[in-house]
Design an enzyme around this catalytic site. Structure first.
Site, PDB file in Angstrom:
ATOM      1  N   LYS A  87      38.583   2.748  15.696  1.00 30.46           N
ATOM      2  CA  LYS A  87      39.128   3.805  16.563  1.00 30.46           C
ATOM      3  C   LYS A  87      38.113   4.116  17.647  1.00 30.46           C
ATOM      4  CE  LYS A  87      36.263   7.209  15.067  1.00 30.46           C
ATOM      5  NZ  LYS A  87      35.234   7.880  15.916  1.00 30.46           N
ATOM      6  N   ASP A 105      37.558  11.345   9.184  1.00 31.81           N
ATOM      7  CA  ASP A 105      38.276  10.312   9.941  1.00 31.81           C
ATOM      8  C   ASP A 105      39.302   9.554   9.109  1.00 31.81           C
ATOM      9  OD1 ASP A 105      37.046  10.747  12.361  1.00 31.81           O
ATOM     10  OD2 ASP A 105      35.623   9.083  12.175  1.00 31.81           O
TER      11      ASP A 105
END
Length: 267
Positions: free
Chosen positions: A8, A122
């Site tokens: 990401k 996350d």
């Protein structure tokens, strides 16, 4: 079963004060990219993880799933470690998703989210599709409709040893970085409402935690936006055209490891 575990980037990261649980309030825009590891997970008598000796989160994720058996896991590592790209979190979420799909009584999405959130802020993002706005400690998610037709150059400078994420946040606290956080949160929310085209991503505010001279380097090579991802040291640049992205990557190769990649929607 085998699946990709994409990295990401943080298209924006605004940080507020430390919470009672020791974490910080954050508001961050998370975007998955097509630079990733690959994870295979199969039932086994006991859990064995191969391919990446530095793993910690995948084993913790599978232990938390509390299956009546173990798992045979292989990790093919492509995402740079400890770079701010969420590689370990993605590996854990992907392993969790693959293992859960092979259970006779799979956990519900809400149960998986709770397991993921306990592993790291996350991790829940990697169980979702599409870009997400993360709030709270980073594990509270809201889907975003963002343009996906751009090219990403990821840059990790040679010879840079990343400080731990805890150290990065400690420096943020030491400089009273949380001052004005409510205004910055409001500004980020407002800017999201104006994004219709890739170039509009340029209005997003810069990373609150970390700065890097590579941001200016990428902008000088025609990125329409560049910033640090997470706690760094990885930096990304967004480009309209692959040819421009490839040219920028080549120009920065002497000082950094580079990847030319694309945004991806699905986990």
């Amino acid at each position: 079963m085998i699946a990709p575990a994409p990295a990401k980037i943080n298209l924006a990261l605004v940080v507020g004060p430390r919470r009672d649980d020791g974490k910080h309030e954050v508001l961050t825009v998370l975007q998955r990219i097509d630079l990733g590891d690959r994870i295979s997970v199969e039932p086994a008598a006991e859990t064995r993880i191969s391919g990446f000796p530095g793993d910690t989160l995948v084993r913790a994720a599978l232990d938390a799933l509390a299956a009546p058996h173990g798992w045979d896991v292989h990790i093919t590592k492509n995402v740079p470690v400890a770079a701010g790209l969420g590689g370990g979190s993605s590996d854990a979420a992907t392993a969790l998703h693959l293992a859960n799909g092979q259970l006779a009584q799979p956990r519900t999405p809400a149960e998986l989210h709770a397991i993921a959130g306990a592993l790291g802020s996350d991790v829940p993002f990697f169980l979702r599709d599409g870009p997400q706005l993360a709030t709270g400690d980073g594990s509270e998610l809201e889907p975003l409709e963002l343009p996906q037709d751009f090219v990403v150059v990821v840059v990790v400078p040679h010879g840079v040893t990343k400080s731990s994420t805890a150290e990065v946040y400690e420096r943020f606290d030491a400089r009273a970085g949380e001052q004005g956080w409510q205004e910055r949160f409001a500004a980020l929310h407002a800017s999201l409402g104006s994004i219709r085209h890739p170039r509009d991503l340029a209005v997003l505010p810069p990373n609150d935690l970390v700065r890097s001279p590579l941001v200016a380097d990428l902008m000088a090579h025609d990125a329409f936006r560049a910033d640090v991802s997470g706690a760094g040291p990885a930096v990304y640049g967004l480009f309209h055209r692959r040819a421009d992205a490839a040219r920028a990557a080549r120009a920065l190769n002497p000082i950094a490891q580079t990847w030319v990649t694309l945004p991806v929607w699905h986990r």
